[in-house]
Write an enzyme that holds these catalytic residues in place. Structure first.
Site, PDB file in Angstrom:
ATOM      1  NE  ARG A  65       7.610  -3.567   5.380  1.00 35.13           N
ATOM      2  CZ  ARG A  65       6.313  -3.375   5.497  1.00 35.13           C
ATOM      3  NH1 ARG A  65       5.662  -2.633   4.624  1.00 35.13           N
ATOM      4  NH2 ARG A  65       5.631  -3.927   6.485  1.00 35.13           N
ATOM      5  NE  ARG A 124       2.707  -5.440  10.979  1.00 34.68           N
ATOM      6  CZ  ARG A 124       3.799  -5.414  10.214  1.00 34.68           C
ATOM      7  NH1 ARG A 124       4.912  -5.981  10.638  1.00 34.68           N
ATOM      8  NH2 ARG A 124       3.769  -4.816   9.065  1.00 34.68           N
ATOM      9  NE  ARG A 162      -3.475  -1.579  10.619  1.00 36.64           N
ATOM     10  CZ  ARG A 162      -2.545  -1.028   9.853  1.00 36.64           C
ATOM     11  NH1 ARG A 162      -2.658   0.214   9.458  1.00 36.64           N
ATOM     12  NH2 ARG A 162      -1.505  -1.731   9.472  1.00 36.64           N
ATOM     13  NE  ARG A 188       7.362  -1.117   9.305  1.00 37.10           N
ATOM     14  CZ  ARG A 188       6.144  -1.048   8.783  1.00 37.10           C
ATOM     15  NH1 ARG A 188       5.928  -0.360   7.684  1.00 37.10           N
ATOM     16  NH2 ARG A 188       5.138  -1.653   9.369  1.00 37.10           N
ATOM     17  CE  LYS A 217      -2.360  -0.989   3.740  1.00 38.64           C
ATOM     18  NZ  LYS A 217      -1.883  -2.339   4.119  1.00 38.64           N
TER      19      LYS A 217
HETATM   20  P1  ADP Z   1       1.556  -2.322   7.521  1.00 37.62           P
HETATM   21  O1  ADP Z   1       0.891  -1.677   6.341  1.00 37.62           O
HETATM   22  O2  ADP Z   1       2.721  -3.141   7.127  1.00 37.62           O
HETATM   23  O3  ADP Z   1       0.596  -3.051   8.417  1.00 37.62           O
HETATM   24  P2  ADP Z   1       1.668   0.251   8.867  1.00 37.62           P
HETATM   25  O4  ADP Z   1       2.869   1.080   8.690  1.00 37.62           O
HETATM   26  O5  ADP Z   1       0.418   0.647   8.174  1.00 37.62           O
HETATM   27  O6  ADP Z   1       2.146  -1.215   8.451  1.00 37.62           O
HETATM   28  O7  ADP Z   1       1.281   0.109  10.413  1.00 37.62           O
HETATM   29  C1  ADP Z   1       2.234  -0.288  11.377  1.00 37.62           C
HETATM   30  C2  ADP Z   1       1.590  -0.341  12.776  1.00 37.62           C
HETATM   31  O8  ADP Z   1       1.037   0.954  13.131  1.00 37.62           O
HETATM   32  C3  ADP Z   1       0.413  -1.304  12.932  1.00 37.62           C
HETATM   33  O9  ADP Z   1       0.842  -2.634  13.149  1.00 37.62           O
HETATM   34  C4  ADP Z   1      -0.284  -0.681  14.159  1.00 37.62           C
HETATM   35  O10 ADP Z   1       0.378  -1.012  15.361  1.00 37.62           O
HETATM   36  C5  ADP Z   1      -0.125   0.810  13.944  1.00 37.62           C
HETATM   37  N1  ADP Z   1      -1.296   1.383  13.214  1.00 37.62           N
HETATM   38  C6  ADP Z   1      -1.276   1.897  11.955  1.00 37.62           C
HETATM   39  N2  ADP Z   1      -2.502   2.306  11.588  1.00 37.62           N
HETATM   40  C7  ADP Z   1      -3.333   2.034  12.631  1.00 37.62           C
HETATM   41  C8  ADP Z   1      -4.740   2.199  12.865  1.00 37.62           C
HETATM   42  N3  ADP Z   1      -5.566   2.712  11.932  1.00 37.62           N
HETATM   43  N4  ADP Z   1      -5.242   1.829  14.069  1.00 37.62           N
HETATM   44  C9  ADP Z   1      -4.455   1.312  14.992  1.00 37.62           C
HETATM   45  N5  ADP Z   1      -3.136   1.094  14.849  1.00 37.62           N
HETATM   46  C10 ADP Z   1      -2.559   1.456  13.682  1.00 37.62           C
END
Ligand code: ADP
Length: 183
Positions: free
Chosen positions: A127, A140, A88, A129, A13
């Site tokens: 990746r 996740r 989410r 991270r 994404k």
């Molecule tokens: P990915 O797309 O690989 O899941 P992100 O960078 O979008 O990674 O998100 C990393 C982390 O940030 C998530 O695992 C969560 O802990 C937190 N996070 C991101 N967006 C949200 C959200 N909308 N609500 C709650 N936690 C979030």
């Protein structure tokens, strides 16, 4: 254009969002990036979010939703945005709907990137991270299945969903997305 990108972690994404944001001239708003920025600046918000992110769990919705509200209230997001990582959960989707409705706005489309779990695990491990180790990835993906995947039907019923196969090359996927949004 007001867009949401949906898809499992590791679907790509963020990569697509950068390309689409350029092509459509709308800001890319990534909750993951906003949290990581707060963590690196050692803000209070960053401190609150870090433990959840490190464990692969969701940051509490009140914290996340306030951050999104502030970001979407900035001038550059007035005419449109590309939301990546929010909503989410169904609760977050309802908050977003109400947040936009207060301004007389609504979403134009929700892009759903479809990709198999094998491919996303491979991509995340590559990746590397901080939250991309096997145990956290498993958490996740579980959170995605339980909390986020129900959004697919939620947005399909609202006739907003656009499915895009996310297993090709970066270019294939971005042109498929732009084509799908054109229709
Ligand atoms: P990915 O797309 O690989 O899941 P992100 O960078 O979008 O990674 O998100 C990393 C982390 O940030 C998530 O695992 C969560 O802990 C937190 N996070 C991101 N967006 C949200 C959200 N909308 N609500 C709650 N936690 C979030």
């Amino acid at each position: 254009m007001r867009l949401v990108l949906l898809g499992p972690p590791g679907a790509g994404k963020g990569t697509q969002a950068a390309i689409l944001s350029d092509a459509l001239s709308i800001p890319h708003v990534s909750t993951g990036d906003l949290f990581r920025d707060n963590i690196s600046r050692e803000t209070e918000l960053g401190r609150e979010a870090q433990q959840y992110m490190d464990a692969g769990r969701l940051v509490p919705t009140s914290v996340t939703a306030n951050m999104v509200r502030t970001r979407l209230g900035q001038d550059d997001a007035a005419k449109g945005f590309l939301l990546d990582g929010f909503p989410r959960t169904i609760e977050q989707a309802e908050i977003l709907r109400d947040m936009l409705a207060e301004k007389g706005e609504s979403l134009d489309a929700v892009v759903n990137y479809t990709v198999s779990e094998d491919v996303v695990v491979e991509r995340m491990l590559a990746r590397g991270r901080k939250d991309d180790n096997e145990e956290v990835i498993r958490t996740r993906l579980q959170v995605y299945r339980d909390e986020t995947a129900p959004l697919i039907d939620f947005y399909r019923e609202l006739d907003l969903l656009v499915d895009v196969d996310a297993e090709g090359t970066v270019e294939d996927i971005s042109s498929a997305t732009l084509d799908a949004l054109d229709k």
